[in-house]
Design a protein around this motif. Structure first.
Motif, PDB file in Angstrom:
ATOM      1  N   GLU A 343     -32.826  75.974 -51.090  1.00 48.16           N
ATOM      2  CA  GLU A 343     -31.677  75.076 -51.199  1.00 48.16           C
ATOM      3  C   GLU A 343     -30.821  75.353 -52.431  1.00 48.16           C
ATOM      4  O   GLU A 343     -29.602  75.334 -52.349  1.00 48.16           O
ATOM      5  N   GLY A 344     -31.447  75.585 -53.565  1.00 49.64           N
ATOM      6  CA  GLY A 344     -30.683  75.837 -54.779  1.00 49.64           C
ATOM      7  C   GLY A 344     -31.360  75.262 -56.000  1.00 49.64           C
ATOM      8  O   GLY A 344     -32.550  75.483 -56.232  1.00 49.64           O
ATOM      9  N   LEU A 345     -30.617  74.477 -56.763  1.00 49.17           N
ATOM     10  CA  LEU A 345     -31.122  73.907 -58.009  1.00 49.17           C
ATOM     11  C   LEU A 345     -30.912  72.400 -58.020  1.00 49.17           C
ATOM     12  O   LEU A 345     -29.946  71.888 -57.462  1.00 49.17           O
ATOM     13  N   VAL A 346     -31.835  71.715 -58.670  1.00 54.44           N
ATOM     14  CA  VAL A 346     -31.656  70.292 -58.968  1.00 54.44           C
ATOM     15  C   VAL A 346     -31.520  70.174 -60.483  1.00 54.44           C
ATOM     16  O   VAL A 346     -32.411  70.584 -61.222  1.00 54.44           O
ATOM     17  N   ILE A 347     -30.384  69.648 -60.915  1.00 53.46           N
ATOM     18  CA  ILE A 347     -30.123  69.507 -62.349  1.00 53.46           C
ATOM     19  C   ILE A 347     -30.237  68.044 -62.735  1.00 53.46           C
ATOM     20  O   ILE A 347     -29.599  67.174 -62.134  1.00 53.46           O
ATOM     21  N   HIS A 348     -31.067  67.798 -63.734  1.00 53.21           N
ATOM     22  CA  HIS A 348     -31.274  66.436 -64.222  1.00 53.21           C
ATOM     23  C   HIS A 348     -30.371  66.201 -65.419  1.00 53.21           C
ATOM     24  O   HIS A 348     -30.482  66.883 -66.443  1.00 53.21           O
ATOM     25  N   ILE A 366     -27.254  71.595 -56.831  1.00 51.97           N
ATOM     26  CA  ILE A 366     -26.375  72.760 -56.891  1.00 51.97           C
ATOM     27  C   ILE A 366     -26.852  73.737 -55.814  1.00 51.97           C
ATOM     28  O   ILE A 366     -27.856  74.438 -56.002  1.00 51.97           O
ATOM     29  N   PRO A 367     -26.178  73.789 -54.675  1.00 54.54           N
ATOM     30  CA  PRO A 367     -26.646  74.656 -53.590  1.00 54.54           C
ATOM     31  C   PRO A 367     -26.279  76.117 -53.820  1.00 54.54           C
ATOM     32  O   PRO A 367     -25.413  76.442 -54.645  1.00 54.54           O
ATOM     33  N   TYR A 368     -26.955  77.011 -53.082  1.00 55.71           N
ATOM     34  CA  TYR A 368     -26.576  78.418 -53.096  1.00 55.71           C
ATOM     35  C   TYR A 368     -25.149  78.562 -52.591  1.00 55.71           C
ATOM     36  O   TYR A 368     -24.716  77.857 -51.679  1.00 55.71           O
ATOM     37  N   GLY A 369     -24.390  79.483 -53.168  1.00 51.22           N
ATOM     38  CA  GLY A 369     -23.039  79.734 -52.696  1.00 51.22           C
ATOM     39  C   GLY A 369     -23.043  80.681 -51.508  1.00 51.22           C
ATOM     40  O   GLY A 369     -23.902  81.554 -51.396  1.00 51.22           O
ATOM     41  N   ARG A 370     -22.090  80.506 -50.631  1.00 53.45           N
ATOM     42  CA  ARG A 370     -21.971  81.406 -49.487  1.00 53.45           C
ATOM     43  C   ARG A 370     -21.452  82.777 -49.906  1.00 53.45           C
ATOM     44  O   ARG A 370     -21.760  83.786 -49.283  1.00 53.45           O
ATOM     45  N   VAL A 377     -26.157  79.482 -58.337  1.00 53.48           N
ATOM     46  CA  VAL A 377     -27.605  79.648 -58.493  1.00 53.48           C
ATOM     47  C   VAL A 377     -27.924  81.067 -58.951  1.00 53.48           C
ATOM     48  O   VAL A 377     -28.719  81.285 -59.871  1.00 53.48           O
ATOM     49  N   THR A 378     -27.279  82.044 -58.345  1.00 48.20           N
ATOM     50  CA  THR A 378     -27.489  83.439 -58.731  1.00 48.20           C
ATOM     51  C   THR A 378     -27.003  83.690 -60.149  1.00 48.20           C
ATOM     52  O   THR A 378     -27.676  84.369 -60.941  1.00 48.20           O
ATOM     53  N   ALA A 379     -25.834  83.149 -60.490  1.00 49.79           N
ATOM     54  CA  ALA A 379     -25.277  83.350 -61.827  1.00 49.79           C
ATOM     55  C   ALA A 379     -26.197  82.773 -62.899  1.00 49.79           C
ATOM     56  O   ALA A 379     -26.417  83.398 -63.948  1.00 49.79           O
TER      57      ALA A 379
END
Length: 492
Positions: A343-348, A366-370, A377-379
């Motif tokens: 899914e991506g990242l969860v930022i608290h 913060i989901p993965y970008g298309r 997430v990659t960056a």
């Protein structure tokens, strides 16, 4: 003999005195004489925490100015009659050219101190309201500050493309070649006189002939660096070939190591001190505090692009995708970032605008970008990898976005909100985007892009953490008055 009424009055006076002292000097309150004084102090300090430290500090600073003016002019500051406050604001507005909002802020500070002291505020006097109305007519309104431009998705893509295209810094290409020659055994004080005619590059090795600097009997020194076929990033042959391609003197048999201006190599020869400084600063900067990078590690990092570019790319994309406020971005620590598979990242977020004390915080997905170009997430993963390469194991308490020096050293202190604003402005200008850019451009850009795509406001507010749709609407920049127009959808 003191009655209950007298005792209550005495307690009220002591509490008010303690509240004023705690409000004005929370860190300089005298040590309490007994347990009851200590209780008074604790109670007053709890009362002070009803406002943020920033607000308290601003009020205290404004009050001291008023207090000093009263002392100079023979007036009583506490309690102050409305007439004293009128004279003060009239004098301040005339002498300093202060705006109406500034004068209202000064009056608010004076009101707050009177409230802490349990006294009637001069701002409550009916005559004071008439006076402020007169001020508003006398003081010309100031021009509204230019609205911060929204960095929409197309602009963001252009910024990231430009950033990626400039990730190969000419200085880093040169410095990588310098380190490769020094590692092979070259003598720094002879390298400054090195010309391209004295350098032979083939697939397997670089051979450098270092001639004597002065006219002495010393013979030339020949240095040979063998190619590293399994590690091109740390290969001196690859490094020298890359620098030759960018050199302004390679075709003229000029100096090998020259200065760089902007992103262009010049014909000016580097001096001994400059070459020595390159060696020292790069090996120091591309490692952890108190350590030195090896030549191979430093060359490898220089070949991967600038440290600051990786940080800025992650900062821009994460800040945009999370619709973050400036303070939310710079306050992030690595322990606040949690990957979620697929899914991506969860930022608290520890603190938000509506939760200054950090009682609950907030979680932002913060989901993965298309598009790989703009995937936050990659960056962030690439930036984390660079931090790990340079500093070793990443401390969860470290800031996600610290300062980075020109030489590539990663600091331990987070960027300030003002520094983040400069990053956004510089990167947008580098990409040739027209607008008034700042830290809020990321948040406004995300919200405006969502509005352009006609995403429901409720869903936008869920990501941007706006409590009301009214406050959310202030971030929407309408670039095209016809786009999303309700008039075009009612069947006229």
């Amino acid at each position: 003999m003191m009655t209950d009424k007298d005792a209550r009055a005495d307690l009220a006076d002591r509490m008010r005195t303690a509240r004023v002292r705690a409000f004005l000097d929370p860190d300089e309150v005298a040590q309490p004489a007994d347990e009851f004084e200590a209780l008074l102090l604790r109670t007053a300090q709890i009362h002070v925490q009803a406002v943020t430290e920033k607000t308290r500090s601003a009020y205290a600073r404004r009050w001291r100015k008023f207090e000093a003016w009263c002392g100079e002019n023979g007036f009583t500051a506490l309690p102050a009659p409305a007439e004293t406050l009128m004279l003060y604001l009239a004098a301040a507005g005339n002498a300093n050219g202060a705006s109406l909002n500034t004068l209202r802020g000064w009056a608010a500070a004076i009101r707050r101190i009177h409230e802490e002291a349990g006294l009637a505020s001069p701002t409550d006097d009916p005559a004071m309201r008439m006076f402020l109305r007169g001020l508003s007519r006398q003081i010309p309104p100031r021009e509204k500050p230019m609205q911060i431009s929204a960095l929409r998705i197309n602009g963001l893509r252009e910024v990231i493309r430009t950033l990626d295209a400039r990730s190969r810094d000419v200085r880093e290409v040169r410095d990588r070649a310098v380190l490769g020659v020094i590692e092979a055994g070259a003598i720094v004080n002879r390298m400054r006189m090195l010309n391209w005619s004295e350098v032979q590059i083939d697939r397997n090795a670089v051979t450098v002939t270092l001639l004597p600097v002065e006219r002495t009997s010393k013979s030339p020194v020949v240095v040979r660096a063998v190619a590293r076929a399994d590690d091109h990033a740390a290969c001196p042959v690859v490094a020298m070939a890359a620098w030759r391609d960018l050199s302004a003197t390679a075709d003229d048999d000029g100096a090998v190591f020259t200065t760089v201006e902007g992103q262009q190599a010049t014909q000016k020869r580097l001096g001994v001190r400059e070459i020595g400084r390159i060696k020292r600063t790069r090996l120091d900067a591309l490692a952890g505090e108190g350590k030195k990078a090896s030549f191979a590690d430093a060359m490898r990092l220089l070949a991967q692009g600038r440290t600051i570019d990786l940080r800025d790319k992650a900062l821009l994309l994460v800040g945009w995708a999370g619709a973050h406020r400036r303070g939310e971005v710079v306050d992030l620590r690595w322990e606040d970032v949690v990957p979620r598979d697929g899914e991506g990242l969860v930022i608290h977020l520890r603190r938000t605008k509506t939760d200054q004390e950090g009682r609950h915080g907030a979680k932002v997905g913060i989901p993965y970008g298309r598009n790989p170009l703009t995937c936050p997430v990659t960056a962030l993963a690439e930036w984390h990898g660079r931090v790990q390469q340079q500093l070793g194991d990443v401390d969860p308490k470290w800031p996600v976005f610290p300062g980075v020096t020109r030489a590539g050293r990663i600091g331990t202190q987070p960027l300030s909100p003002e520094a983040l604003t400069k990053v956004v402005r510089r990167r947008a200008q580098d990409a040739g985007l027209q607008g008034h850019w700042g830290g809020r451009s990321l948040r406004a850009g995300f919200i405006s892009t969502c509005a352009d795509l006609e995403i429901p406001l409720e869903k936008i507010a869920a990501q941007s953490r706006h409590v009301t749709l009214e406050s959310l609407s202030k971030y929407i920049r309408r670039a095209d008055p016809f786009r999303g127009s309700a008039a075009g959808k009612v069947g006229l």
